[in-house]
Design a protein around this motif. Structure first.
Motif, short mmCIF file in Angstrom:
data_model
loop_
_atom_site.label_atom_id
_atom_site.label_comp_id
_atom_site.label_asym_id
_atom_site.label_seq_id
_atom_site.Cartn_x
_atom_site.Cartn_y
_atom_site.Cartn_z
N SER A 23 -27.55 16.19 -11.63
CA SER A 23 -26.16 16.11 -11.21
C SER A 23 -25.31 17.15 -11.92
O SER A 23 -24.42 17.77 -11.31
CB SER A 23 -25.61 14.71 -11.48
OG SER A 23 -26.34 13.74 -10.74
N ASP A 24 -25.56 17.36 -13.21
CA ASP A 24 -24.79 18.36 -13.96
C ASP A 24 -25.04 19.76 -13.43
O ASP A 24 -24.11 20.54 -13.23
CB ASP A 24 -25.16 18.29 -15.45
CG ASP A 24 -24.52 17.11 -16.16
OD1 ASP A 24 -23.60 16.51 -15.58
OD2 ASP A 24 -24.95 16.78 -17.28
N PHE B 236 -27.34 9.14 -4.31
CA PHE B 236 -28.26 10.16 -4.80
C PHE B 236 -29.38 10.25 -3.78
O PHE B 236 -30.29 9.44 -3.78
CB PHE B 236 -28.81 9.75 -6.18
CG PHE B 236 -29.55 10.86 -6.86
CD1 PHE B 236 -28.87 11.74 -7.67
CD2 PHE B 236 -30.92 11.01 -6.70
CE1 PHE B 236 -29.56 12.76 -8.32
CE2 PHE B 236 -31.60 12.02 -7.34
CZ PHE B 236 -30.92 12.91 -8.16
N VAL C 224 -29.60 16.67 -2.59
CA VAL C 224 -30.08 17.55 -3.66
C VAL C 224 -30.61 18.85 -3.07
O VAL C 224 -30.31 19.95 -3.56
CB VAL C 224 -31.17 16.84 -4.50
CG1 VAL C 224 -31.79 17.81 -5.49
CG2 VAL C 224 -30.58 15.65 -5.24
N ARG D 278 -22.32 6.58 -6.74
CA ARG D 278 -22.36 7.50 -5.62
C ARG D 278 -23.79 7.61 -5.15
O ARG D 278 -24.72 7.22 -5.84
CB ARG D 278 -21.82 8.88 -6.02
CG ARG D 278 -20.34 8.90 -6.32
CD ARG D 278 -19.89 10.31 -6.64
NE ARG D 278 -20.12 11.18 -5.50
CZ ARG D 278 -20.03 12.50 -5.58
NH1 ARG D 278 -19.76 13.06 -6.72
NH2 ARG D 278 -20.25 13.24 -4.52
N LEU E 147 -22.93 17.54 -8.85
CA LEU E 147 -22.80 16.40 -7.96
C LEU E 147 -21.92 15.29 -8.52
O LEU E 147 -21.57 14.37 -7.79
CB LEU E 147 -24.20 15.81 -7.65
CG LEU E 147 -25.15 16.74 -6.90
CD1 LEU E 147 -26.51 16.10 -6.77
CD2 LEU E 147 -24.58 17.07 -5.53
N ASN E 148 -21.61 15.37 -9.80
CA ASN E 148 -20.85 14.26 -10.39
C ASN E 148 -19.44 14.69 -10.83
O ASN E 148 -18.85 14.07 -11.68
CB ASN E 148 -21.60 13.67 -11.58
CG ASN E 148 -21.83 14.70 -12.68
OD1 ASN E 148 -21.49 15.86 -12.50
ND2 ASN E 148 -22.39 14.28 -13.79
N ARG F 127 -31.40 12.01 -13.58
CA ARG F 127 -30.26 11.99 -12.66
C ARG F 127 -29.10 12.81 -13.21
O ARG F 127 -28.49 13.60 -12.51
CB ARG F 127 -29.79 10.55 -12.42
CG ARG F 127 -30.78 9.67 -11.68
CD ARG F 127 -30.07 8.44 -11.13
NE ARG F 127 -29.36 7.68 -12.15
CZ ARG F 127 -29.88 6.69 -12.85
NH1 ARG F 127 -31.13 6.33 -12.64
NH2 ARG F 127 -29.16 6.04 -13.74
N ASN F 128 -28.80 12.59 -14.49
CA ASN F 128 -27.67 13.27 -15.09
C ASN F 128 -27.87 14.78 -15.14
O ASN F 128 -26.94 15.55 -14.86
CB ASN F 128 -27.42 12.74 -16.51
CG ASN F 128 -26.95 11.30 -16.51
OD1 ASN F 128 -26.53 10.79 -15.47
ND2 ASN F 128 -27.03 10.65 -17.65
N ASN G 293 -21.81 7.96 -11.72
CA ASN G 293 -21.03 9.10 -12.13
C ASN G 293 -20.80 9.00 -13.63
O ASN G 293 -20.25 8.03 -14.13
CB ASN G 293 -19.69 9.11 -11.38
CG ASN G 293 -18.88 10.35 -11.67
OD1 ASN G 293 -18.67 10.68 -12.83
ND2 ASN G 293 -18.43 11.00 -10.62
#
Length: 355
Positions: free
Chosen positions: A87-88, A37, A42, A35, A92-93, A83-84, A28
């Protein structure tokens, strides 16, 4: 058919993403905690937001193949940058508390900024214009040259770049008053020489419209008429007027505004065609009659509205619409109504004779 609100759609689609017990791990960004993934998470989150794999790829800068591989767990622990970005975009974060603090931005009409359920008035046309552009280009880097042209046109002041930095700084303070000033993880990020607004698509009405229109077309292809009509109606009800109607006429020719306006017209035309073909012409006039004043020379929309009116028992109004656009076409373009309008007129006149 009840008129849906984009805020309600956002509430339904902004589902909290619960960690699962299996799958790959990611960090995160805000808390540093681990967390899960997982490809299935997704995929489900993307579908909840009404995004296709191609659209998610475009928003994250990844290839469509990479998105597909991630969703099917065919890749091992995507790079941190990937990933970031995923997630953004998918939210998700963010914790539930952080979700409550995120803004909703509406541009399909006059600019509207809502934070924690309350509408926020932005001081000054420049800040409103800047936020409007960022919302239209959400999850894409906007270069200073484009921003300067958007805000000032062909004759910007010599201090335009310095003023731009001040406006961005002020906008960051308004959107995230609690975030440290030099934080790199804010909603508006400096990237590749420009600026990028990072919000989940469901928080910006233009993305809500696109997601609903995409869902409607998918349903139509499957022959799911009720689902298609409901999704089209919801997409069209996301509009309150011309894009960023309060920012003046100069920006009307900007490609981002031209493209989304064309998408609205296309969705309206598809909705009308499906409704009339399904024997439900009564659904069409209310939606299209609101749009016609903004598209006074669009022959397709006028023809479809005329056809629906005639089928719904009001051919006289259909004939009146024909004469109105006939005059405008002659006076403004020097042309006569085309084949679509002529066919719609013949249909309306035939309905009048049978009445």
């Amino acid at each position: 058919m009840a008129k849906p609100r984009s805020a309600a759609f956002r509430q339904d689609t902004l589902l909290s993403a619960s960690p699962t017990t299996t799958g790959e791990m990611f960090m995160n960004v805000s808390t540093g905690t681990a967390r899960t993934f997982q490809g299935g998470l997704v995929r489900q989150r993307r579908r909840d937001l009404g995004l296709s794999q191609k659209e998610l790829a475009g928003l994250t800068g990844l290839s469509e193949r990479t998105v597909r591989d991630i969703e099917h767990s065919r890749v091992t622990l995507p790079r941190s940058a990937s990933r970031n970005r995923i997630s953004d975009v998918l939210g998700l974060n963010r914790s539930p508390e952080a979700q409550l603090n995120l803004p909703d931005i509406d541009v399909l009409g006059a600019l509207r900024l809502t934070m924690r359920g309350r509408q926020v008035d932005l001081p000054g046309a420049m800040l409103r214009g800047l936020l409007g552009l960022f919302a239209l280009r959400d999850n894409n880097v906007v270069q200073p040259e484009e921003i300067v042209d958007w805000l000032w046109g062909a004759d910007p002041p010599k201090s335009a770049r310095n003023l731009l930095h001040l406006y961005v700084s002020r906008l960051r303070q308004i959107l995230e008053p609690q975030r440290p000033q030099r934080s790199r993880a804010g909603l508006i990020r400096s990237r590749n020489g420009g600026y990028e607004l990072r919000l989940e698509p469901a928080r910006i009405d233009v993305h809500v419209f696109r997601a609903l229109a995409h869902r409607a077309r998918a349903a139509a292809r499957l022959g799911q008429v009720d689902e298609a009509l409901d999704a089209y109606a919801a997409a069209l009800h996301a509009w309150r007027g011309p894009v960023l109607a309060d920012l003046g006429p100069r920006i009307r020719v900007h490609p981002a505004i031209v493209n989304i306006t064309r998408a609205r017209v296309a969705a309206a035309a598809e909705y009308a065609e499906i409704a009339v073909a399904a024997g439900r012409p009564r659904l069409v006039p209310d939606l299209l009659m609101d749009l016609l004043p903004q598209e006074p020379l669009n022959e397709t929309l006028h023809a479809q509205t005329m056809t629906a009116l005639a089928a719904d028992g009001d051919p006289a109004m259909a004939v009146r619409l024909f004469h109105e656009i006939q005059v405008r076409l002659r006076e403004e373009l020097g042309i006569s109504p085309g084949h679509q309008l002529q066919v719609a007129l013949a249909t309306a006149l035939g309905a009048m004779r049978q009445a």
